[in-house]
Design a protein around this motif. Structure first.
Motif, PDB file in Angstrom:
ATOM      1  N   SER A  68       4.347  16.963  -0.270  1.00  0.00           N
ATOM      2  CA  SER A  68       5.846  17.819  -1.212  1.00  0.00           C
ATOM      3  C   SER A  68       7.318  17.298  -0.654  1.00  0.00           C
ATOM      4  N   ASP A  69       7.575  16.634  -1.223  1.00  0.00           N
ATOM      5  CA  ASP A  69       9.301  16.486  -0.430  1.00  0.00           C
ATOM      6  C   ASP A  69       9.647  15.277   0.520  1.00  0.00           C
ATOM      7  N   ILE A  70       8.783  14.573   0.163  1.00  0.00           N
ATOM      8  CA  ILE A  70       8.513  13.048   1.205  1.00  0.00           C
ATOM      9  C   ILE A  70       9.943  11.880   0.847  1.00  0.00           C
ATOM     10  N   SER A  71      10.953  12.028   2.322  1.00  0.00           N
ATOM     11  CA  SER A  71      11.846  10.216   1.917  1.00  0.00           C
ATOM     12  C   SER A  71      10.735   9.931   2.746  1.00  0.00           C
ATOM     13  N   LEU A  72      11.261   8.652   1.763  1.00  0.00           N
ATOM     14  CA  LEU A  72      10.825   7.300   3.082  1.00  0.00           C
ATOM     15  C   LEU A  72      12.261   6.378   2.672  1.00  0.00           C
ATOM     16  N   GLU A  73      12.098   5.517   4.143  1.00  0.00           N
ATOM     17  CA  GLU A  73      13.378   4.634   4.363  1.00  0.00           C
ATOM     18  C   GLU A  73      12.542   3.023   4.310  1.00  0.00           C
ATOM     19  N   ILE A  74      13.292   2.566   2.871  1.00  0.00           N
ATOM     20  CA  ILE A  74      12.649   1.751   2.353  1.00  0.00           C
ATOM     21  C   ILE A  74      12.781   0.183   3.129  1.00  0.00           C
ATOM     22  N   ILE A  75      14.251  -0.385   3.250  1.00  0.00           N
ATOM     23  CA  ILE A  75      14.793  -1.053   4.135  1.00  0.00           C
ATOM     24  C   ILE A  75      16.304   0.253   4.457  1.00  0.00           C
ATOM     25  N   PRO A  76      16.580  -0.180   5.589  1.00  0.00           N
ATOM     26  CA  PRO A  76      17.082   0.411   6.351  1.00  0.00           C
ATOM     27  C   PRO A  76      18.938   1.054   5.307  1.00  0.00           C
ATOM     28  N   GLY A  77      19.155   1.848   5.446  1.00  0.00           N
ATOM     29  CA  GLY A  77      19.741   1.608   4.553  1.00  0.00           C
ATOM     30  C   GLY A  77      19.292   2.653   3.427  1.00  0.00           C
ATOM     31  N   VAL A  78      18.311   2.261   2.545  1.00  0.00           N
ATOM     32  CA  VAL A  78      18.109   2.760   1.030  1.00  0.00           C
ATOM     33  C   VAL A  78      16.646   3.005   1.309  1.00  0.00           C
ATOM     34  N   THR A  79      16.848   5.187   1.158  1.00  0.00           N
ATOM     35  CA  THR A  79      16.023   5.622   0.955  1.00  0.00           C
ATOM     36  C   THR A  79      15.615   6.374  -0.353  1.00  0.00           C
ATOM     37  N   ILE A  80      13.960   6.242  -0.773  1.00  0.00           N
ATOM     38  CA  ILE A  80      13.413   6.946  -1.611  1.00  0.00           C
ATOM     39  C   ILE A  80      12.834   8.211  -1.603  1.00  0.00           C
ATOM     40  N   GLN A  81      13.070   9.415  -2.424  1.00  0.00           N
ATOM     41  CA  GLN A  81      12.815  10.725  -2.181  1.00  0.00           C
ATOM     42  C   GLN A  81      12.050  11.109  -3.694  1.00  0.00           C
ATOM     43  N   MET A  82      10.697  11.560  -3.110  1.00  0.00           N
ATOM     44  CA  MET A  82       9.930  12.033  -4.011  1.00  0.00           C
ATOM     45  C   MET A  82       9.301  13.513  -4.050  1.00  0.00           C
ATOM     46  N   ASP A  83       9.108  14.318  -5.188  1.00  0.00           N
ATOM     47  CA  ASP A  83       8.872  15.052  -5.293  1.00  0.00           C
ATOM     48  C   ASP A  83       7.687  15.472  -5.002  1.00  0.00           C
ATOM     49  N   ALA A  84       6.516  15.129  -4.891  1.00  0.00           N
ATOM     50  CA  ALA A  84       5.059  14.897  -4.678  1.00  0.00           C
ATOM     51  C   ALA A  84       4.303  14.312  -4.838  1.00  0.00           C
ATOM     52  N   LEU A  85       3.768  13.589  -3.758  1.00  0.00           N
ATOM     53  CA  LEU A  85       2.514  12.683  -3.652  1.00  0.00           C
ATOM     54  C   LEU A  85       0.729  13.243  -3.677  1.00  0.00           C
ATOM     55  N   VAL A  86      -0.218  12.743  -4.557  1.00  0.00           N
ATOM     56  CA  VAL A  86      -1.293  12.593  -4.319  1.00  0.00           C
ATOM     57  C   VAL A  86      -1.487  11.444  -3.577  1.00  0.00           C
ATOM     58  N   LEU A  87      -2.638  11.849  -2.874  1.00  0.00           N
ATOM     59  CA  LEU A  87      -3.009  10.341  -2.141  1.00  0.00           C
ATOM     60  C   LEU A  87      -4.780  10.149  -2.636  1.00  0.00           C
ATOM     61  N   THR A  88      -4.944   9.641  -3.350  1.00  0.00           N
ATOM     62  CA  THR A  88      -6.724   9.660  -3.320  1.00  0.00           C
ATOM     63  C   THR A  88      -6.886   7.802  -3.554  1.00  0.00           C
ATOM     64  N   PRO A  89      -8.295   7.993  -3.063  1.00  0.00           N
ATOM     65  CA  PRO A  89      -8.999   6.341  -2.790  1.00  0.00           C
ATOM     66  C   PRO A  89      -8.452   5.561  -3.758  1.00  0.00           C
ATOM     67  N   ALA A  90      -8.646   6.645  -5.476  1.00  0.00           N
ATOM     68  CA  ALA A  90      -8.221   5.226  -6.662  1.00  0.00           C
ATOM     69  C   ALA A  90      -6.867   5.184  -6.103  1.00  0.00           C
ATOM     70  N   ILE A  91      -5.913   5.681  -6.202  1.00  0.00           N
ATOM     71  CA  ILE A  91      -4.471   5.531  -6.911  1.00  0.00           C
ATOM     72  C   ILE A  91      -3.608   6.642  -6.091  1.00  0.00           C
ATOM     73  N   ILE A  92      -2.696   6.222  -6.074  1.00  0.00           N
ATOM     74  CA  ILE A  92      -1.609   6.896  -5.318  1.00  0.00           C
ATOM     75  C   ILE A  92      -0.717   7.469  -6.651  1.00  0.00           C
ATOM     76  N   LEU A  93      -0.914   8.683  -6.642  1.00  0.00           N
ATOM     77  CA  LEU A  93      -0.023   9.472  -8.816  1.00  0.00           C
ATOM     78  C   LEU A  93       1.920  10.192  -7.883  1.00  0.00           C
ATOM     79  N   ILE A  94       2.620   9.804  -8.456  1.00  0.00           N
ATOM     80  CA  ILE A  94       4.092  10.283  -7.645  1.00  0.00           C
ATOM     81  C   ILE A  94       4.556  11.458  -8.798  1.00  0.00           C
ATOM     82  N   PHE A  95       4.955  12.402  -8.469  1.00  0.00           N
ATOM     83  CA  PHE A  95       5.464  13.060  -9.519  1.00  0.00           C
ATOM     84  C   PHE A  95       6.923  13.526  -9.129  1.00  0.00           C
ATOM     85  N   GLU A  96       7.424  13.313 -10.537  1.00  0.00           N
ATOM     86  CA  GLU A  96       9.407  13.414 -10.126  1.00  0.00           C
ATOM     87  C   GLU A  96       9.493  15.022 -11.101  1.00  0.00           C
TER      88      GLU A  96
END
Ligand SMILES: [Zn+2]
Length: 324
Positions: A68-96
């Motif tokens: 939860s509470d994830i920030s990733l820099e996609i390219i220098p200067g551009v960050t995305i913030q995600m409230d929750a991430l669920v990682l499974t072997p089949a799919i990644i789920l983002i919940f905002e």
């Protein structure tokens, strides 16, 4: 299900503004507005926590990892913030999480979410579904660049149970009570990566976190740091009295406090400056230079300058190393 707990941008933003409000005198003109903003910030945080509780109790199997509470820099200067991430072997789920109550209407061209009262639009905001699609696309790019090819799904989750007039078909928008069912459905997909790869993926994300937080806050709000007392404070906001070289006390709370250093220094770094000199430290804590150097050396700070001009600098990406 495993969970990786991280203090991210949301956590530190709330923490820093709590410290700010402790410091600001009651007569400060900006105080009211800052208090309202902080209340909203905390409501948002509570909404995110509710979403996390549903995720935790949704019966995710052992091979899933939640962050939860994830920030990733996609390219220098551009960050995305995600409230929750669920990682499974089949799919990644983002919940905002979205905290808007009342009657809502999704419109297109441009994509917006309108809040309606008595047939009138009283608030117009960026469409959370469009924002979600941007995030999903960005995360997909980020993962591909690191060799992960896995579908990404998820949704915007309204936690306040609004009345939504119509949700255009295919728009990733659900209410909190639909979240459990949404997760159950997503778990039926066929695995595309192994359990080990899920762990590698989680570690890759964890080691790449870069919460963007506009510290120090004083610069952002235009306060003059010289006008404030930066000495150690109790959680009640009261300045502590120094009772010996190593102990402080809060008179109203009748508390004795032994180690106010970390919290006081974090307040300094988050609000005032990313550096501190030994002299400034000694002034705040009314202590000897020896104590100052000893305390500063044991904290996760970078030591710079030499001899008498030594100063210490914080790396805001390493805030999580501070414990108190
Ligand atoms: Zn107190």
């Amino acid at each position: 299900m495993g969970e990786i707990t991280i203090k991210g941008a949301t956590y530190w933003n709330v923490f820093a503004h709590d410290r700010l409000l402790c410091l600001l005198p009651v007569w400060e003109p900006k105080r009211n507005e800052l208090e309202t903003q902080q209340k909203n910030r905390k409501a948002g945080q509570a909404g995110e926590e509710r979403v996390m509780e549903v995720i935790r109790s949704s019966g995710l199997p052992n091979d899933c990892l939640v962050l939860s509470d994830i920030s990733l820099e996609i390219i220098p200067g551009v960050t995305i913030q995600m409230d929750a991430l669920v990682l499974t072997p089949a799919i990644i789920l983002i919940f905002e999480t979205k905290q808007v109550a009342g009657r809502l209407r999704f419109v297109r061209n441009p994509a917006q979410l309108e809040k309606v009262e008595d047939g009138k639009i009283i608030l117009s905001m960026d469409c959370p579904a469009a924002q979600f699609e941007d995030q999903r696309a960005s995360l997909e790019t980020w993962l591909r660049m690191r060799g992960f090819f896995i579908p990404i799904g998820g949704s915007v989750v309204f936690t306040t149970n609004p009345i939504i007039e119509t949700i255009p078909q295919g728009l990733p928008v659900i209410k909190l009570r639909e979240l459990r069912g949404f997760i159950a459905k997503s778990l039926q997909f066929t695995p595309v990566i192994s359990v080990h790869e899920v762990e590698v993926l989680a570690n890759t994300i964890r080691s790449s976190l870069s919460p963007y937080i506009p510290f120090p806050l004083f610069g952002k709000y235009g306060f003059e740091s010289e006008k404030f007392d930066w000495g150690p404070r109790c959680d009640c906001g009261n300045l502590l009295d120094k009772t010996s070289e190593m102990t402080w006390s809060c008179r109203p709370c009748e508390l004795v406090i032994k180690d106010p250093y970390v919290k006081t220094l974090l307040t300094w770094f988050l609000l005032r400056s990313k550096t501190i000199t030994v002299k400034q430290f000694c002034l705040i804590f009314q202590c000897s230079r020896r104590t100052g150097v000893r305390v500063l050396n044991r904290l996760p700070l970078m030591r710079k300058g030499n001899a008498r001009s030594t100063y210490y600098e914080i790396d805001y990406r390493q805030l999580n190393l501070f414990e108190w």
